[in-house]
Motif scaffolding. Structure first.
Motif, PDB file in Angstrom:
ATOM      1  N   GLU A  11       2.280  12.484  -1.802  1.00 25.50           N
ATOM      2  CA  GLU A  11       3.714  12.442  -2.118  1.00 25.50           C
ATOM      3  C   GLU A  11       3.979  12.421  -3.615  1.00 25.50           C
ATOM      4  O   GLU A  11       5.049  12.823  -4.062  1.00 25.50           O
ATOM      5  N   SER A  12       3.009  11.934  -4.384  1.00 22.52           N
ATOM      6  CA  SER A  12       3.106  11.951  -5.839  1.00 22.52           C
ATOM      7  C   SER A  12       1.703  11.864  -6.422  1.00 22.52           C
ATOM      8  O   SER A  12       0.741  11.614  -5.705  1.00 22.52           O
ATOM      9  N   ASP A  13       1.614  12.098  -7.721  1.00 22.09           N
ATOM     10  CA  ASP A  13       0.335  12.039  -8.418  1.00 22.09           C
ATOM     11  C   ASP A  13       0.297  10.787  -9.285  1.00 22.09           C
ATOM     12  O   ASP A  13       1.335  10.358  -9.819  1.00 22.09           O
ATOM     13  N   ALA A  14      -0.862  10.214  -9.446  1.00 23.43           N
ATOM     14  CA  ALA A  14      -1.025   9.035 -10.297  1.00 23.43           C
ATOM     15  C   ALA A  14      -0.645   9.403 -11.735  1.00 23.43           C
ATOM     16  O   ALA A  14      -1.184  10.358 -12.291  1.00 23.43           O
ATOM     17  N   LYS A  70       0.477  17.888 -15.067  1.00 25.05           N
ATOM     18  CA  LYS A  70       0.915  16.494 -14.883  1.00 25.05           C
ATOM     19  C   LYS A  70      -0.037  15.695 -14.002  1.00 25.05           C
ATOM     20  O   LYS A  70       0.287  14.597 -13.578  1.00 25.05           O
ATOM     21  N   ARG A  71      -1.221  16.251 -13.726  1.00 28.43           N
ATOM     22  CA  ARG A  71      -2.165  15.593 -12.822  1.00 28.43           C
ATOM     23  C   ARG A  71      -3.403  15.099 -13.554  1.00 28.43           C
ATOM     24  O   ARG A  71      -3.996  15.838 -14.350  1.00 28.43           O
ATOM     25  N   TRP A  72      -3.794  13.878 -13.245  1.00 22.69           N
ATOM     26  CA  TRP A  72      -5.039  13.302 -13.751  1.00 22.69           C
ATOM     27  C   TRP A  72      -6.171  13.622 -12.786  1.00 22.69           C
ATOM     28  O   TRP A  72      -5.971  13.652 -11.573  1.00 22.69           O
ATOM     29  N   PHE A  73      -7.365  13.842 -13.355  1.00 28.96           N
ATOM     30  CA  PHE A  73      -8.565  14.110 -12.568  1.00 28.96           C
ATOM     31  C   PHE A  73      -9.721  13.264 -13.100  1.00 28.96           C
ATOM     32  O   PHE A  73      -9.865  13.098 -14.313  1.00 28.96           O
ATOM     33  N   TYR A  74     -10.538  12.783 -12.181  1.00 30.00           N
ATOM     34  CA  TYR A  74     -11.795  12.133 -12.530  1.00 30.00           C
ATOM     35  C   TYR A  74     -12.774  13.235 -12.915  1.00 30.00           C
ATOM     36  O   TYR A  74     -12.904  14.220 -12.206  1.00 30.00           O
ATOM     37  N   VAL A  75     -13.462  13.068 -14.058  1.00 25.51           N
ATOM     38  CA  VAL A  75     -14.440  14.059 -14.497  1.00 25.51           C
ATOM     39  C   VAL A  75     -15.858  13.574 -14.182  1.00 25.51           C
ATOM     40  O   VAL A  75     -16.591  14.233 -13.445  1.00 25.51           O
ATOM     41  N   ASP A  76     -16.233  12.449 -14.737  1.00 26.79           N
ATOM     42  CA  ASP A  76     -17.554  11.881 -14.504  1.00 26.79           C
ATOM     43  C   ASP A  76     -17.574  10.472 -15.070  1.00 26.79           C
ATOM     44  O   ASP A  76     -16.570   9.981 -15.570  1.00 26.79           O
ATOM     45  N   TYR A 103       0.821  -1.209   0.000  1.00 32.53           N
ATOM     46  CA  TYR A 103       0.000   0.000   0.000  1.00 32.53           C
ATOM     47  C   TYR A 103       0.861   1.267   0.000  1.00 32.53           C
ATOM     48  O   TYR A 103       0.606   2.199  -0.762  1.00 32.53           O
ATOM     49  N   ASP A 104       1.895   1.307   0.842  1.00 31.36           N
ATOM     50  CA  ASP A 104       2.728   2.506   0.930  1.00 31.36           C
ATOM     51  C   ASP A 104       3.409   2.845  -0.391  1.00 31.36           C
ATOM     52  O   ASP A 104       3.639   4.007  -0.690  1.00 31.36           O
ATOM     53  N   ASP A 105       3.748   1.820  -1.191  1.00 32.37           N
ATOM     54  CA  ASP A 105       4.425   2.034  -2.467  1.00 32.37           C
ATOM     55  C   ASP A 105       3.451   2.171  -3.628  1.00 32.37           C
ATOM     56  O   ASP A 105       3.853   2.488  -4.735  1.00 32.37           O
ATOM     57  N   CYS A 106       2.185   1.908  -3.365  1.00 33.98           N
ATOM     58  CA  CYS A 106       1.161   1.943  -4.423  1.00 33.98           C
ATOM     59  C   CYS A 106       0.248   3.148  -4.179  1.00 33.98           C
ATOM     60  O   CYS A 106       0.691   4.292  -4.283  1.00 33.98           O
ATOM     61  N   CYS A 107      -0.985   2.920  -3.814  1.00 34.44           N
ATOM     62  CA  CYS A 107      -1.948   4.009  -3.641  1.00 34.44           C
ATOM     63  C   CYS A 107      -1.663   4.895  -2.435  1.00 34.44           C
ATOM     64  O   CYS A 107      -2.030   6.068  -2.438  1.00 34.44           O
ATOM     65  N   GLY A 108      -0.997   4.376  -1.428  1.00 35.73           N
ATOM     66  CA  GLY A 108      -0.691   5.159  -0.234  1.00 35.73           C
ATOM     67  C   GLY A 108       0.086   6.430  -0.542  1.00 35.73           C
ATOM     68  O   GLY A 108      -0.178   7.486   0.033  1.00 35.73           O
ATOM     69  N   ARG A 109       1.023   6.355  -1.457  1.00 44.00           N
ATOM     70  CA  ARG A 109       1.832   7.546  -1.802  1.00 44.00           C
ATOM     71  C   ARG A 109       0.974   8.623  -2.459  1.00 44.00           C
ATOM     72  O   ARG A 109       1.207   9.823  -2.291  1.00 44.00           O
ATOM     73  N   PHE A 110      -0.058   8.204  -3.197  1.00 47.80           N
ATOM     74  CA  PHE A 110      -0.974   9.175  -3.795  1.00 47.80           C
ATOM     75  C   PHE A 110      -1.882   9.767  -2.721  1.00 47.80           C
ATOM     76  O   PHE A 110      -2.110  10.976  -2.684  1.00 47.80           O
ATOM     77  N   HIS A 111      -2.390   8.915  -1.837  1.00 51.88           N
ATOM     78  CA  HIS A 111      -3.272   9.389  -0.759  1.00 51.88           C
ATOM     79  C   HIS A 111      -2.548  10.380   0.142  1.00 51.88           C
ATOM     80  O   HIS A 111      -3.155  11.340   0.614  1.00 51.88           O
ATOM     81  N   MET A 149      -7.718   5.721 -11.105  1.00 50.67           N
ATOM     82  CA  MET A 149      -8.922   4.954 -10.794  1.00 50.67           C
ATOM     83  C   MET A 149      -8.657   3.989  -9.649  1.00 50.67           C
ATOM     84  O   MET A 149      -9.457   3.880  -8.718  1.00 50.67           O
ATOM     85  N   ARG A 150      -7.538   3.269  -9.686  1.00 53.68           N
ATOM     86  CA  ARG A 150      -7.187   2.324  -8.621  1.00 53.68           C
ATOM     87  C   ARG A 150      -7.029   3.057  -7.286  1.00 53.68           C
ATOM     88  O   ARG A 150      -7.492   2.586  -6.254  1.00 53.68           O
ATOM     89  N   SER A 151      -6.395   4.207  -7.316  1.00 55.63           N
ATOM     90  CA  SER A 151      -6.174   4.951  -6.069  1.00 55.63           C
ATOM     91  C   SER A 151      -7.481   5.510  -5.523  1.00 55.63           C
ATOM     92  O   SER A 151      -7.659   5.606  -4.311  1.00 55.63           O
ATOM     93  N   ARG A 152      -8.408   5.861  -6.400  1.00 56.65           N
ATOM     94  CA  ARG A 152      -9.714   6.346  -5.938  1.00 56.65           C
ATOM     95  C   ARG A 152     -10.519   5.204  -5.324  1.00 56.65           C
ATOM     96  O   ARG A 152     -11.183   5.386  -4.315  1.00 56.65           O
ATOM     97  N   TYR A 153     -10.433   4.027  -5.906  1.00 61.37           N
ATOM     98  CA  TYR A 153     -11.081   2.859  -5.297  1.00 61.37           C
ATOM     99  C   TYR A 153     -10.490   2.614  -3.906  1.00 61.37           C
ATOM    100  O   TYR A 153     -11.224   2.437  -2.936  1.00 61.37           O
ATOM    101  N   SER A 154      -9.173   2.619  -3.810  1.00 59.79           N
ATOM    102  CA  SER A 154      -8.517   2.403  -2.514  1.00 59.79           C
ATOM    103  C   SER A 154      -8.923   3.470  -1.509  1.00 59.79           C
ATOM    104  O   SER A 154      -9.082   3.180  -0.320  1.00 59.79           O
ATOM    105  N   ALA A 155      -9.103   4.705  -1.974  1.00 62.84           N
ATOM    106  CA  ALA A 155      -9.546   5.774  -1.075  1.00 62.84           C
ATOM    107  C   ALA A 155     -10.942   5.478  -0.531  1.00 62.84           C
ATOM    108  O   ALA A 155     -11.238   5.782   0.633  1.00 62.84           O
ATOM    109  N   SER A 156     -11.784   4.858  -1.333  1.00 65.66           N
ATOM    110  CA  SER A 156     -13.102   4.451  -0.843  1.00 65.66           C
ATOM    111  C   SER A 156     -12.977   3.362   0.213  1.00 65.66           C
ATOM    112  O   SER A 156     -13.688   3.376   1.218  1.00 65.66           O
ATOM    113  N   VAL A 157     -12.064   2.426  -0.002  1.00 63.73           N
ATOM    114  CA  VAL A 157     -11.853   1.341   0.959  1.00 63.73           C
ATOM    115  C   VAL A 157     -11.384   1.882   2.304  1.00 63.73           C
ATOM    116  O   VAL A 157     -11.870   1.466   3.353  1.00 63.73           O
TER     117      VAL A 157
END
Length: 151
Positions: free
Chosen positions: A49-52, A141-147, A38-46, A59-67
């Motif tokens: 520390e870095s952007d996806a 350099k940042r991705w955003f969810y639109v809809d 987790y720390d090396d995957c979605c955790g760093r985005f949460h 998308m994966r990091s947003r799912y993890s944020a829901s979890v």
């Protein structure tokens, strides 16, 4: 920071809401099922520390944020043109698994992309599925969810 990320250990009273994804998190594995820690995957985005770098990783990091119950991350990665003013995550939803079904564009050099996913969950003892074709844009350099279109 999400409820479960902040503690990464659970009290006995929490075990009723600990899902397979949270069990993976407790063992250090990322709930997005990448196979990485987790720390090396979605955790760093949460943690900011870095952007996806791709729409799929966002998308994966947003799912993890829901979890991990991290609505701040979901809002931070939602495009300003469609972002709600606030959001609450339902702690009764037990997220089980994320399946990436299809992608189009969304790479490090693209300006937009789509990700179709299926997120499996349980609520009140019933199985559920959230299937969506999500749209993403990259600004700078940042991705955003639109809809997305729910399927």
């Amino acid at each position: 920071m999400g409820k479960y990320v902040a503690q990464l250990s659970f009290k006995a009273s929490d075990w009723d809401s600990v899902t397979p994804d949270l069990t993976r998190l407790r063992s250090g594995m990322c709930p997005c099922l990448s196979g990485d820690q987790y720390d090396d995957c979605c955790g760093r985005f949460h943690r900011g520390e870095s952007d996806a770098p791709t729409a799929v990783q966002l998308m994966r990091s947003r799912y993890s944020a829901s979890v991990v119950l991290d609505p701040e991350y979901l809002l931070r990665t939602w495009h300003a043109s469609t972002r709600p003013g606030s959001m609450d995550l339902d702690p009764d939803i037990q997220w089980r698994r994320l399946d990436i079904l299809d992608t189009s564009s969304g790479g490090p050099l693209d300006s937009k992309g789509t990700v179709e996913f299926a997120a499996h969950y349980r609520l009140d003892g019933e199985r559920g599925l959230q299937r969506e074709l999500s749209r993403f844009v990259r600004e700078g350099k940042r991705w955003f969810y639109v809809d997305g279109d729910v399927r």
